[in-house]
Design a protein around this motif. Structure first.
Motif, PDB file in Angstrom:
ATOM      1  N   TYR A   1       0.835  -1.203   0.000  1.00 53.06           N
ATOM      2  CA  TYR A   1       0.000   0.000   0.000  1.00 53.06           C
ATOM      3  C   TYR A   1       0.867   1.250   0.000  1.00 53.06           C
ATOM      4  O   TYR A   1       0.568   2.235  -0.671  1.00 53.06           O
TER       5      TYR A   1
ATOM      6  N   GLU B   1      -3.772  -1.473   8.176  1.00 51.73           N
ATOM      7  CA  GLU B   1      -2.670  -2.408   8.450  1.00 51.73           C
ATOM      8  C   GLU B   1      -1.798  -1.897   9.601  1.00 51.73           C
ATOM      9  O   GLU B   1      -1.235  -2.695  10.352  1.00 51.73           O
TER      10      GLU B   1
ATOM     11  N   GLU C   1      -2.780 -11.226   0.643  1.00 44.45           N
ATOM     12  CA  GLU C   1      -3.971 -11.027   1.480  1.00 44.45           C
ATOM     13  C   GLU C   1      -4.790 -12.312   1.590  1.00 44.45           C
ATOM     14  O   GLU C   1      -5.403 -12.564   2.623  1.00 44.45           O
TER      15      GLU C   1
ATOM     16  N   GLU D   1      -8.737  -8.347   6.114  1.00 38.09           N
ATOM     17  CA  GLU D   1      -7.865  -8.945   5.090  1.00 38.09           C
ATOM     18  C   GLU D   1      -8.663  -9.385   3.860  1.00 38.09           C
ATOM     19  O   GLU D   1      -8.188  -9.268   2.736  1.00 38.09           O
TER      20      GLU D   1
ATOM     21  N   HIS E   1      -9.344  -6.313   1.874  1.00 40.45           N
ATOM     22  CA  HIS E   1      -8.133  -5.932   1.119  1.00 40.45           C
ATOM     23  C   HIS E   1      -7.941  -6.839  -0.099  1.00 40.45           C
ATOM     24  O   HIS E   1      -7.562  -6.389  -1.165  1.00 40.45           O
TER      25      HIS E   1
HETATM   26 FE   LIG Z   1      -4.422  -6.743   4.680  1.00 42.33          FE
END
Ligand SMILES: [Fe+2]
Ligand SMILES: [Fe+2]
Length: 235
Positions: A73, A111, A167, A216, A219
């Motif tokens: 990210y 995160e 992820e 997660e 994501h």
């Molecule tokens: Fe994540």
């Protein structure tokens, strides 16, 4: 810290505690087709992680996962800003890049919460050695930043595909952890000040880990969504 985007993320996290909703949401982005390059890198990352931290989920392993999880990210935020320097006159591209940068920033905050909370737990349960749980994740992070950044430059969707794999692994590990340790986790209260600051209020470690598992999956699915977008627009 509250924003409209964050608010909707928290609503989503709550809704995924329902098994049916979780299953349906998961299936909506299962089986993403992955190019061989991110495929090899993802397999390498997961295999090395299993070798160093064991195949079984643990607080110590989660700490390592979370140190590494913020990296893509961060790399997308840097890379999308860099591309904006070149493509600001192309409005459509600029909108896409700003979207990627927003997604990167919101996921980084999420995160960051994971790594702060889980490192407290890893310390509490004495799974926090310097070499294995601090130094190695840092070394992994360096490799992962370069991989994610370079993939993004070659083709952004490769970088999103690599994150999808990472992820997916995180989601599987948290799912296994909550199902294998349900009653134990339900008996453990969570006293971590940062969660209050963040705006999440789990009553037990079970609720905490279920919420992180849901993060997660969000994501993972968001990464799949980015891949689909790039498939359509071919930026
Ligand atoms: Fe994540
Ligand atoms: Fe995470």
């Amino acid at each position: 810290m509250k924003s409209l985007h964050k608010h909707s993320h928290e609503e989503m996290v709550d809704s995924l505690t329902n098994e049916e909703s979780l299953k349906e949401y998961k299936e909506s982005a299962d089986g993403l087709k992955i190019h061989w390059l991110p495929g090899i890198l993802g397999t390498l990352l997961v295999t090395l992680g299993n070798l160093v931290f064991g195949e079984k989920p643990s607080y110590g392993k989660f700490k390592a996962v979370e140190v590494i999880a913020r990296i893509p990210y961060q790399s997308w935020e840097v890379a999308s800003y860099m591309f904006l320097t070149m493509f600001y006159s192309n409005e459509k591209k600029a909108i896409e890049l700003i979207h990627t940068s927003h997604f990167g920033r919101a996921a980084q905050d999420n995160e960051t919460m994971h790594v702060i909370v889980i490192s407290q737990l890893a310390r509490k349960y004495d799974q926090d050695s310097f070499f294995r749980h601090t130094f190695i994740p840092l070394a992994f992070s360096f490799f992962y930043f370069v991989a994610s950044f370079v993939l993004y430059i070659i083709n952004p969707k490769y970088s999103f595909e690599l994150n999808y794999l990472f992820e997916s692994h995180a989601f599987d590990q948290y799912s296994r952890f909550v199902s294998e340790n349900e009653s134990d986790l339900k008996s453990k209260a969570v006293m971590i000040e940062f969660l209050e600051h963040y705006g999440r209020f789990p009553k037990s470690e079970y609720e905490l880990f279920v919420s992180i598992r849901n993060d997660e999956l969000i994501h993972r699915n968001a990464s799949a969504h980015e891949v689909e977008k790039y498939n359509k627009t071919k930026i």
